[in-house]
Design a protein around this motif. Structure first.
Motif, PDB file in Angstrom:
ATOM      1  N   ILE A 185       0.837  -1.201   0.000  1.00 57.93           N
ATOM      2  CA  ILE A 185       0.000   0.000   0.000  1.00 57.93           C
ATOM      3  C   ILE A 185       0.876   1.256   0.000  1.00 57.93           C
ATOM      4  O   ILE A 185       0.614   2.196  -0.745  1.00 57.93           O
ATOM      5  CB  ILE A 185      -0.946  -0.006   1.220  1.00 57.93           C
ATOM      6  N   ALA A 186       1.935   1.249   0.796  1.00 57.43           N
ATOM      7  CA  ALA A 186       2.814   2.423   0.853  1.00 57.43           C
ATOM      8  C   ALA A 186       3.461   2.679  -0.496  1.00 57.43           C
ATOM      9  O   ALA A 186       3.526   3.815  -0.975  1.00 57.43           O
ATOM     10  CB  ALA A 186       3.876   2.224   1.926  1.00 57.43           C
ATOM     11  N   ILE A 187       3.901   1.616  -1.153  1.00 61.80           N
ATOM     12  CA  ILE A 187       4.545   1.782  -2.461  1.00 61.80           C
ATOM     13  C   ILE A 187       3.540   2.340  -3.471  1.00 61.80           C
ATOM     14  O   ILE A 187       3.841   3.235  -4.255  1.00 61.80           O
ATOM     15  CB  ILE A 187       5.132   0.435  -2.937  1.00 61.80           C
ATOM     16  N   ARG A 188       2.321   1.805  -3.414  1.00 61.79           N
ATOM     17  CA  ARG A 188       1.301   2.290  -4.343  1.00 61.79           C
ATOM     18  C   ARG A 188       0.957   3.765  -4.067  1.00 61.79           C
ATOM     19  O   ARG A 188       0.741   4.529  -5.008  1.00 61.79           O
ATOM     20  CB  ARG A 188       0.049   1.427  -4.244  1.00 61.79           C
ATOM     21  N   TYR A 189       0.950   4.114  -2.801  1.00 59.85           N
ATOM     22  CA  TYR A 189       0.714   5.530  -2.468  1.00 59.85           C
ATOM     23  C   TYR A 189       1.760   6.408  -3.136  1.00 59.85           C
ATOM     24  O   TYR A 189       1.460   7.432  -3.738  1.00 59.85           O
ATOM     25  CB  TYR A 189       0.762   5.756  -0.948  1.00 59.85           C
ATOM     26  N   MET A 190       3.031   6.008  -3.017  1.00 56.25           N
ATOM     27  CA  MET A 190       4.103   6.813  -3.590  1.00 56.25           C
ATOM     28  C   MET A 190       3.921   6.949  -5.102  1.00 56.25           C
ATOM     29  O   MET A 190       4.067   8.032  -5.673  1.00 56.25           O
ATOM     30  CB  MET A 190       5.479   6.177  -3.319  1.00 56.25           C
TER      31      MET A 190
END
Lengths: 307, 362
Positions: A185-190
């Motif tokens: 999720i964090a990577i997708r946010y970035m």
């Protein structure tokens, strides 16, 4: 003749650049498996916020920075909806565009009357005097140079760095990535935020360089074209560039054809940029295996961390 | 956009109810309520801006006798019908619908509200309670063409146009005739961008003209992008709808501008006086509906004088921009010397005059 050619090429670069920014950003977003249809909305909010800040502060670069943040802000909204609350990406993206168009009109109310001098070209001393190459390479506007840098950096990042590999892995199979301990999720946010920032830059290019003014709906569908470019270029940065310049170039050339008074119906000519871009990109990317290889396998699918 | 419209509608209907109560309370204090439907945001220049200037002028002229309200960015078609009907049901006695695409909705609503007066701009359908009005934009174009013809050095002008309809063609032809009346070698290039409004493409088209050697550019589209492009490139420009000199202080030669205020005032007075009747109005320079924006400082005295003379001649009727002899592109004489095109011919115009380059898209 050479002067006309240089003119056409220069105009092509200008017409293609807003698309380059928006499409490269969307490409990174989609590579992480997220489909954000809100490009048009992010672009236009980027355009209006950049223009407003530039007009208030009389600092064009502050405007550009604001565009980037505004685009990313819109993307954050999209991220919260789709990544945190798992909303449908297609619906949320469409909503983001509709919302962005309305919001930009509201923000821009006081700025339709403002006339700005846009960001000017940089003339590299001596080198910009060389015929042909001079005007084409050494006297462009700084954002155009930035778009070249962005292209190089994104290509390098996606295919030569570990983080880039990770981003692509998340787009292929978030389950595998998470099982290896990566924060999907964090990577997708970035990736989503980066896409928004780039769309904002595309908006800044329109409102601060290309046509330094603010009017409602001034992006006029360029966000949608950027989206289409990503798909037709089968998610490859170099082809996105080809597509964007092809689209810009054919637009300019068909105007030249009209200006020279060639007897072809203008309605047909107006269609040409779309037609040419689709045909060329489909032809160069027609191999089904390369499409499979490059298309992010989990594009548009929400990832549920609990499953 | 839609949300904004709805909230504005709500606001208007609340205001309507409130004012109905108020007017019941103060019987006799009957001011005429006038509604305006705009196709785009008012902004700072352009078609809708000029209509809004007309509304403000009327308000000032008639003081407390009228009460106006406008709704902007109303899409043509079904959405506009709801807005127009809302005005009628809220007790508005006069409604101006200011875009071509409001024609059928206006006629439809007018049938249901025979006591309300409607005025529709640029359309061709009228009714007992629907009048139409439009301006002779081409007269301003002709005068602007004279200025362009005098100022050009390359004898090439570029005209960024939206769609090949008679209104736009009249403008292109009048501009060309004006240019060639003072500069027989001048030619006009035309690019159709197939959009009323796309600043990016308007700009691209202007850049193309400049690259192809035009040193005057003008436009029949809605943004100020063409004037800005000219300013950057250091060539002349001619604006449209509004005075656009702010966007091109050095390049802006003049503009053919629209002024609706006098007409709006007249109609409102007639409706209040009970002597309004449906008419098809086509006003121009003479009535002040079309004016030329102040000329650029760089325009020499004698050119300004020549333009003023021609303006006076159009005013007193001794000059018609489409006065023969006029040749078409093939060099055939289509308007004989001593005659001028009739209004009917003008409304149906589907050809280029000699001096326009390129073929008309069909």
């Amino acid at each position: 003749m050479t002067e006309t050619m240089v003119g056409i090429l220069l105009a092509t670069l200008g017409a293609g650049t807003p698309l380059v920014f928006a499409a490269l950003g969307e490409l990174v977003t989609e590579k992480s498996g997220v489909l954000n249809l809100g490009v048009e909305g992010m672009m236009i909010v980027g355009a209006v916020c950049g223009f407003a800040v530039a007009a208030e502060s009389e600092n064009l670069w502050l405007g550009v920075v604001m565009s980037v943040f505004a685009g990313a802000g819109m993307a954050l909204l999209f991220g919260i909806l789709t990544l945190t609350f798992q909303a449908n990406q297609v619906a949320a993206g469409l909503a983001l565009t509709i919302f962005g168009i309305g919001l930009s009109a509201y923000i821009g109310l006081d700025y339709t009357s403002v006339a700005l001098t846009g960001i000017q070209q940089i003339h590299v001393p001596v080198l910009s005097d060389i015929p042909v190459i001079g005007p084409l390479i050494f006297s462009l506007d700084p954002l155009l140079y930035l778009s070249f840098v962005a292209f190089g950096a994104i290509t390098y990042f996606l295919y030569k760095t570990k983080t880039g590999l990770l981003l692509r892995a998340v787009g292929e199979s978030p389950e595998s990535a998470v099982s290896l301990g990566y924060p999907v999720i964090a990577i997708r946010y970035m990736a989503v935020l980066f896409g928004g920032a780039m769309a904002g830059l595309g908006g800044a290019y329109l409102a601060l360089v290309y046509t330094p003014l603010w009017v409602e709906a001034m992006t006029a569908g360029r966000g949608w074209i950027a989206l289409a470019l990503v798909v037709f270029s089968t998610w490859r940065p170099a082809r996105v560039m080809v597509g964007a310049y092809l689209f810009g170039g054919v637009t300019i050339i068909q105007f030249h054809v009209q200006g020279f008074g060639v007897d072809i119906p203008s309605q047909l000519l107006s269609m040409l940029p779309y037609l040419a871009t689709i045909v060329v990109l489909v032809l160069i990317s027609r191999d089904i295996n390369t499409i499979r290889l490059n298309a992010p396998a989990s594009l548009g699918k929400a990832y549920h961390p609990s499953v | 956009m839609r949300l904004m419209n709805i909230s504005k509608l709500l606001l208007i209907s609340t205001a309507g109810v409130m004012s109905a109560i108020l007017s019941l309370a103060a019987l006799g204090a009957d001011s005429l309520k006038i509604g305006f439907v705009y196709v785009s945001p008012i902004g700072d220049a352009g078609w809708t801006y000029q209509h809004d200037q007309g509304r403000l002028q009327m308000e000032e002229a008639l003081g407390g006798k009228v009460e106006t309200k406008y709704i902007e960015s109303v899409p043509e078609g079904g959405e506009s019908e709801r807005v127009i009907r809302q005005f009628a049901t809220d007790g508005y006695g006069l409604v101006f619908t200011t875009s071509f695409g409001y024609m059928n909705p206006t006629i439809k609503v007018a049938k249901q509200f025979p006591k309300v007066v409607f005025e529709h701009a640029t359309g061709y359908k009228s009714a007992k309670n629907v009048g139409t009005y439009v301006a002779r934009f081409y007269e301003g174009r002709y005068l602007a063409g004279i200025v362009a013809g005098k100022m050009t050095k390359s004898n090439v002008a570029g005209y960024v146009a939206a769609f090949p309809i008679p209104e736009v063609l009249r403008g292109i032809n009048a501009f060309t005739l004006g240019m060639r009346s003072v500069n027989p070698d001048a030619t006009v290039k035309v690019i159709w961008v197939n959009s009323w409004f796309d600043p990016g493409r308007e700009r691209e088209a202007a850049d193309v003209f400049i690259a192809q050697g035009a040193d005057v550019v003008t436009h029949h589209t809605d943004s100020t992008a063409v004037v800005q492009a000219a300013e950057e490139a250091g060539v002349w420009s001619v604006g449209y709808h509004s005075d656009m000199s702010k966007y091109g202080p050095k390049s802006h030669l003049t503009a053919a501008t629209h002024h609706w205020g006098d007409y709006y005032t007249k109609v409102a007075e007639e409706v209040m006086g009970g002597n309004w009747a449906s008419t098809d109005i086509w006003w121009g320079i003479k009535e002040g509906m079309i004016k030329l924006a102040p000329l650029n400082q760089a325009v020499p005295e004698d050119v300004a004088k020549h333009v003023a003379e021609k303006e006076a001649a159009i005013k007193d009727g001794s000059l018609h921009p489409f006065q023969g002899p006029i040749k078409n592109q093939a060099g055939e004489e289509v308007v004989a010397a001593g005659t001028a095109l009739t209004d009917e011919d003008l409304l149906k115009m589907e050809w280029y005059v000699e001096g326009v380059e390129g073929k008309l898209p069909k």
